[in-house]
Structures are given as C-alpha cells and as structure tokens.
Design a protein around this motif. Sequence first.
Motif, mmCIF file in Angstrom:
data_model
loop_
_atom_site.group_PDB
_atom_site.id
_atom_site.type_symbol
_atom_site.label_atom_id
_atom_site.label_comp_id
_atom_site.label_asym_id
_atom_site.label_seq_id
_atom_site.Cartn_x
_atom_site.Cartn_y
_atom_site.Cartn_z
ATOM 1 N N ILE A 1 2.817 -1.975 3.294
ATOM 2 C CA ILE A 1 3.412 -2.557 4.508
ATOM 3 C C ILE A 1 2.343 -2.692 5.592
ATOM 4 C CG2 ILE A 1 5.039 -2.099 6.399
ATOM 5 C CD1 ILE A 1 6.902 -0.825 4.324
ATOM 6 N N LEU A 2 1.519 -1.667 5.704
ATOM 7 C CA LEU A 2 0.501 -1.666 6.769
ATOM 8 C C LEU A 2 -0.768 -2.412 6.353
ATOM 9 C CD1 LEU A 2 0.803 2.107 7.794
ATOM 10 C CD2 LEU A 2 1.908 0.151 8.884
ATOM 11 N N TRP A 3 -0.893 -2.707 5.054
ATOM 12 C CA TRP A 3 -2.112 -3.285 4.478
ATOM 13 C C TRP A 3 -3.326 -2.400 4.752
ATOM 14 C CZ3 TRP A 3 -1.172 -9.025 6.239
ATOM 15 C CH2 TRP A 3 -0.155 -9.556 5.445
ATOM 16 N N GLN A 4 -3.077 -1.138 4.789
ATOM 17 C CA GLN A 4 -4.204 -0.224 4.936
ATOM 18 C C GLN A 4 -3.844 1.166 4.450
ATOM 19 O OE1 GLN A 4 -5.036 0.356 9.306
ATOM 20 N NE2 GLN A 4 -4.560 2.401 8.602
ATOM 21 N N ALA A 5 -4.875 1.861 3.930
ATOM 22 C CA ALA A 5 -4.676 3.236 3.471
ATOM 23 C C ALA A 5 -5.802 4.084 4.038
ATOM 24 C CB ALA A 5 -4.705 3.278 1.950
ATOM 25 N N GLU A 6 -5.436 5.277 4.455
ATOM 26 C CA GLU A 6 -6.445 6.199 4.963
ATOM 27 C C GLU A 6 -7.052 6.947 3.786
ATOM 28 O OE1 GLU A 6 -7.319 6.525 8.188
ATOM 29 O OE2 GLU A 6 -5.875 4.917 8.607
ATOM 30 N N PHE A 7 -8.370 7.014 3.772
ATOM 31 C CA PHE A 7 -9.037 7.798 2.732
ATOM 32 C C PHE A 7 -10.301 8.404 3.336
ATOM 33 C CE2 PHE A 7 -12.139 8.312 -0.697
ATOM 34 C CZ PHE A 7 -11.402 9.082 -1.588
ATOM 35 N N TYR A 8 -10.423 9.686 3.227
ATOM 36 C CA TYR A 8 -11.571 10.428 3.746
ATOM 37 C C TYR A 8 -11.890 10.040 5.197
ATOM 38 C CZ TYR A 8 -14.993 13.890 2.422
ATOM 39 O OH TYR A 8 -15.675 15.068 2.288
ATOM 40 N N GLY A 9 -10.846 9.896 5.985
ATOM 41 C CA GLY A 9 -11.023 9.599 7.416
ATOM 42 C C GLY A 9 -11.349 8.146 7.697
ATOM 43 N N LEU A 10 -11.323 7.299 6.658
ATOM 44 C CA LEU A 10 -11.639 5.875 6.850
ATOM 45 C C LEU A 10 -10.422 5.035 6.509
ATOM 46 C CD1 LEU A 10 -15.119 5.901 5.055
ATOM 47 C CD2 LEU A 10 -14.692 6.019 7.512
ATOM 48 N N SER A 11 -10.442 3.813 7.039
ATOM 49 C CA SER A 11 -9.302 2.937 6.796
ATOM 50 C C SER A 11 -9.693 1.861 5.777
ATOM 51 C CB SER A 11 -8.911 2.310 8.136
ATOM 52 O OG SER A 11 -7.856 1.435 7.929
ATOM 53 N N PHE A 12 -8.971 1.829 4.643
ATOM 54 C CA PHE A 12 -9.272 0.865 3.578
ATOM 55 C C PHE A 12 -8.204 -0.216 3.516
ATOM 56 C CE2 PHE A 12 -11.957 4.295 2.479
ATOM 57 C CZ PHE A 12 -13.021 3.728 1.807
ATOM 58 N N PHE A 13 -8.641 -1.471 3.356
ATOM 59 C CA PHE A 13 -7.691 -2.549 3.172
ATOM 60 C C PHE A 13 -7.076 -2.436 1.769
ATOM 61 C CE2 PHE A 13 -6.645 -6.712 1.495
ATOM 62 C CZ PHE A 13 -5.752 -7.149 2.461
ATOM 63 N N VAL A 14 -5.757 -2.562 1.686
ATOM 64 C CA VAL A 14 -5.087 -2.593 0.376
ATOM 65 C C VAL A 14 -4.034 -3.700 0.378
ATOM 66 C CG1 VAL A 14 -5.339 -0.105 -0.113
ATOM 67 C CG2 VAL A 14 -3.308 -0.884 1.061
ATOM 68 N N ASP A 15 -3.726 -4.219 -0.794
ATOM 69 C CA ASP A 15 -2.575 -5.105 -0.923
ATOM 70 C C ASP A 15 -1.816 -4.732 -2.188
ATOM 71 O OD1 ASP A 15 -3.832 -6.222 -3.093
ATOM 72 O OD2 ASP A 15 -4.350 -8.095 -2.110
ATOM 73 N N GLU A 16 -0.830 -5.555 -2.548
ATOM 74 C CA GLU A 16 0.041 -5.173 -3.671
ATOM 75 C C GLU A 16 -0.682 -5.083 -5.012
ATOM 76 O OE1 GLU A 16 3.413 -7.717 -3.763
ATOM 77 O OE2 GLU A 16 4.547 -6.446 -2.399
ATOM 78 N N ASN A 17 -1.881 -5.646 -5.096
ATOM 79 C CA ASN A 17 -2.645 -5.569 -6.348
ATOM 80 C C ASN A 17 -3.480 -4.298 -6.431
ATOM 81 O OD1 ASN A 17 -1.964 -8.182 -7.331
ATOM 82 N ND2 ASN A 17 -3.227 -8.996 -5.670
ATOM 83 N N THR A 18 -3.411 -3.506 -5.392
ATOM 84 C CA THR A 18 -4.350 -2.390 -5.279
ATOM 85 C C THR A 18 -3.719 -1.055 -5.646
ATOM 86 O OG1 THR A 18 -5.002 -3.518 -3.256
ATOM 87 C CG2 THR A 18 -6.016 -1.393 -3.675
ATOM 88 N N LEU A 19 -4.479 -0.244 -6.353
ATOM 89 C CA LEU A 19 -4.076 1.150 -6.473
ATOM 90 C C LEU A 19 -4.453 1.819 -5.148
ATOM 91 C CD1 LEU A 19 -3.048 3.278 -8.653
ATOM 92 C CD2 LEU A 19 -5.357 4.131 -8.453
#
Length: 284
Positions: free
Chosen positions: A64-82
């Motif tokens: 929904i947000l098109w982003q995931a937090e990982f190790y304090g950083l913000s990564f772009f994700v979409d429906e094709n992404t793990l």
Amino acid sequence: MKKSIFIKNMIEKYHIPPSSLEKIIIKYLWWNSKNLFLQEDISFIYEIEEDVKKLTHWYPLAYILWQAEFYGLSFFVDENTLIPRIDTEVLVRSVLDYCWEKKTKFFLFDIGTWTWCIPLSLNFYSPEFFKNTIGIDISANALKIAKKNKENLVKNKKISFLLLDFHYLESIIQEIDYKNKNLIFTANLPYIKNWDEALEKNVEVYEPQAALFWGKDTGFEMYEDLIKKLIVIKKEKKIKNIDLFIEIWYNQAECSKSFLEEKKLSYRQIFDTNKILRTLFIKI
Ligand SMILES: C[S@@+](CC[C@H](N)C(=O)[O-])C[C@H]1O[C@@H](n2cnc3c(N)ncnc32)[C@H](O)[C@@H]1O
C-alpha cells in the motif's frame, strides 16, 4: 469531520493498528499537498478507507505504501516484490561486524538479490569495505526494483545487477580479477520446503511464491548447490578467501550442520534476538 474522529471511526470499524492507519494517512496527505497536514477534515480522501479495507484482507501494508523499512532504510517495493524482512537484518549485521573486525576490502556478491536490500544496506553503512558489488537474480522484475532502490540509496558506488542464475556464476568470476582476493558472498535464497504455519497469511496470498519455496527434502537444497559451486570456483579461479553468509529457515539447524560437516567446512551459527538460528557464516 475532525481528523481525530475520522481516525477513531476507522480503527473502530476495521480493527486495524493505529500505526498502519497513520502511515496510510501520511501517504495521501503527502501526495495531495503538504498543506493538507494542516487541514482538520481528511474524510474526503476516500482512498484512505479503500486502503484500510485492503489491510483487513491481509494485503501487505508495504504494498500500500510502496515502501518497506529495512535496516533503517526505505526500500521501494511493489506487488512483484518479496518484501524485505526484519529476519534478514541479522545477516546484514553479521557481515558488517565481520568487515569491521577484518578492516579489509572485499568484493561483494549477493545471490538472489531482488530489492537489493542486502548489498545496498551494506554499501550504505560501510562503503569503505566494498571495492565492487554485484547482485544477481533470475527475476527480471527484480532488476527494475533493484535499480530504483540503488538510485534512491547509493548513487556513486560501483554496484551492478546481473540477470543470472547462480548455477552459471563462474561466467562472471574471472581469475584475472579475483585471484588472491577476498570475496564475500551473501545469499537469501528460497529455502522453505512446504507451506508452514510460521508464515503469515499475507505471504501466502500476495507475495511471490517463487522467491520463497524450494526443495524436496529439507529446503536447504539450493544452498547445497550454491556451496558446491563456490567450492569449485574457489579452487579453479585461485581465490584466496570466500566468506559466505546465508539466511536459513528456523528448522534447518540439523540439515545444514550435517551438510557442512560432510563437506568439512568451518562455519559459525548466528542466532536472532529470539535465540533462533537464522544465519550461517561459512568459510568456503
Ligand atoms: C527469499 S528471496 C530474497 C530476496 C532478497 N535478497 C531479500 O533478502 O529480501 C530469494 C531470491 O532468490 C532468487 N533466486 C532463486 N533462484 C535463484 C537462482 N538459481 N539464481 C539466482 N537467484 C535466484 C529469487 O528470484 C528471489 O529473488
């Protein structure tokens, strides 16, 4: 309707965590206009309720947000992404600890890289240790996502992404480039044999299954192939040192142990904060 009443209504109606609702609201306020932050009535932004409804059907908040937090950083994700997982932060932390201890430069290879969350985090926090970084994956979708994340996070580094199956890894490891050098490999490959109750519902319904499931017997089989491949490459390409960090599933302590002992490889088991074995550091 006052913002506070709108938020209260949403939480009561859909039983969602306030923190998720807050993130969705911020997304729309940010998109529409920063001035909306000052506006009291946001009930007219009908997309907020549409997104909240998706959450109640296990749709991942990160999509929904098109982003995931990982190790304090913000990564772009979409429906094709793990979606990058907090579990994988243990692996990143272990590599950083190792680099800080060794204080030398490495060539870094990330196998099954997808969003590039592992190599980008490593290069973001400790660029001085990585001469060159290559991420490989067999997914063309991954390539698009990874490029976007690189642009957002680490612009000026020597980092490249290759569409490649690790079974053909030797095609990019030239003796002339890597002879007598120190190489670090990181890998978070598909390692789950069957559907497992430890997985959340949203993983089952929405996330790419090919990124997760593999193996007939233990689920560790793809790692066995990778390790055998690295043993051959080390010998043939005359590489001084190959350090491998892999993420494993919580029930692979025994099968990984017997495989590594049979291959006479030294290794260290690394546990997460719940004392569950999730990462292995292997000297090839
Ligand atoms: C569990 S995901 C890991 C994604 C990312 N590294 C992370 O930690 O979030 C596994 C990845 O391995 C990739 N993969 C599967 N088989 C592969 C192979 N033979 N060679 C290279 N990558 C592979 C999949 O496409 C997927 O992106």
